[in-house]
Design an enzyme around this catalytic site. Sequence first.
Site, short mmCIF file in Angstrom:
data_model
loop_
_atom_site.label_atom_id
_atom_site.label_comp_id
_atom_site.label_asym_id
_atom_site.label_seq_id
_atom_site.Cartn_x
_atom_site.Cartn_y
_atom_site.Cartn_z
N SER A 108 1.08 -1.25 -0.02
CA SER A 108 -0.15 -0.17 -0.07
C SER A 108 0.80 1.34 0.12
CB SER A 108 -0.90 -0.04 1.39
OG SER A 108 -1.92 0.83 1.12
N HIS A 124 -2.21 -0.97 -3.45
CA HIS A 124 -3.32 0.00 -3.50
C HIS A 124 -2.77 1.21 -4.03
CE1 HIS A 124 -4.33 -2.22 0.72
NE2 HIS A 124 -4.72 -2.93 -0.19
N ASP A 175 -4.66 -4.56 5.83
CA ASP A 175 -5.05 -5.36 4.64
C ASP A 175 -4.05 -6.46 4.43
OD1 ASP A 175 -6.51 -6.36 2.57
OD2 ASP A 175 -5.62 -5.01 1.21
#
Length: 340
Positions: free
Chosen positions: A165, A192, A284
Amino acid sequence: MTLPHDRAVRVLVADDSELFREVLSSVIAVEPGFEVVAVAADGGAAATLARTLRPDVITMDINMPDTDGFSGIARIMADTPTPILVLTANPTEAVGFRALSLGALDILEKPQATTNLAEYGALLRSRLRLLAGVKVIRHLRGLRERRAPAPRAAGRADLVAIGASLGGPRALATLLRGLPADFPAPIAVVQHIADGFTEGLASWLATECRLDVREARHGEVLRPGRVVVAPTGHHLVVSEGIAHLSDAPPVDTFKPSVTPLFLSAARAYGARCCGVLLTGMGRDGAEGLKAIRDAGGVTVAQDEATSAVFGMPKAAIELGAAERVLPIDDIPRLLVELTR
């Protein structure tokens, strides 16, 4: 790190267009929790203002006269490390990702003539508030030193699944650069990033390494030495030797999410999978990485010292999902060892 709720996020806007400086300043400052402390017309001016004003976060254009955004980012990250959001006119171009390799944290498309400025402003402010809470340079200890026990001898890995991310593009480039052109396993990646940027990310990563990097296509064969990146708006999942794109709902607010990739890799490959969780905010991928470990696969988390944001790796470590906690520069060597 988070900013106190009663303090405004202090933003420095850098863009060579007076119109864009005005537009960005107006959509940022419309909310009471934000303050535009200054504007700059080039990267050099932005670096000088960052040093004197110490903003919480900076928006940075890339193509500017005199000192461009790349030079500005390099100076800021060397002199006054500050979270930087790069704004680019074309999300499909790879050039914007060079800014992330220099230390900028995130990238977002500039507003266009047809853009709904109210919606864009809400998105921009949410990104700025998120980035303003990131401590760019970390000299922390703690979980990084509490490494998981040395793992058992592993069999050959036939798939590498990677999740990342905030700070991920730079970490991914470092990891992939360390792999040989004849790397014998396919690699599946979830990063992400703002909608529309995955094509540019894949193109940029392809220039940074010796592997075949592309956006994933539904039903394509997973080939040795090929890196497939989850495209905007679809989860990437795998079966034995095949990539699939899923339109399932977001997971942990993300689509694509790291968790579906890791869970599918654990089911399809079991002990023949290696899961790698890189820098990022939130958690996540932690549960998915645990599933890979429970299935007998090798699991790796990027260490705190080399993570731009230690949230996702930390969550995995706390869950007992990461067998190994490694600096980003050490992960390629491990992947080579696991796939030979």
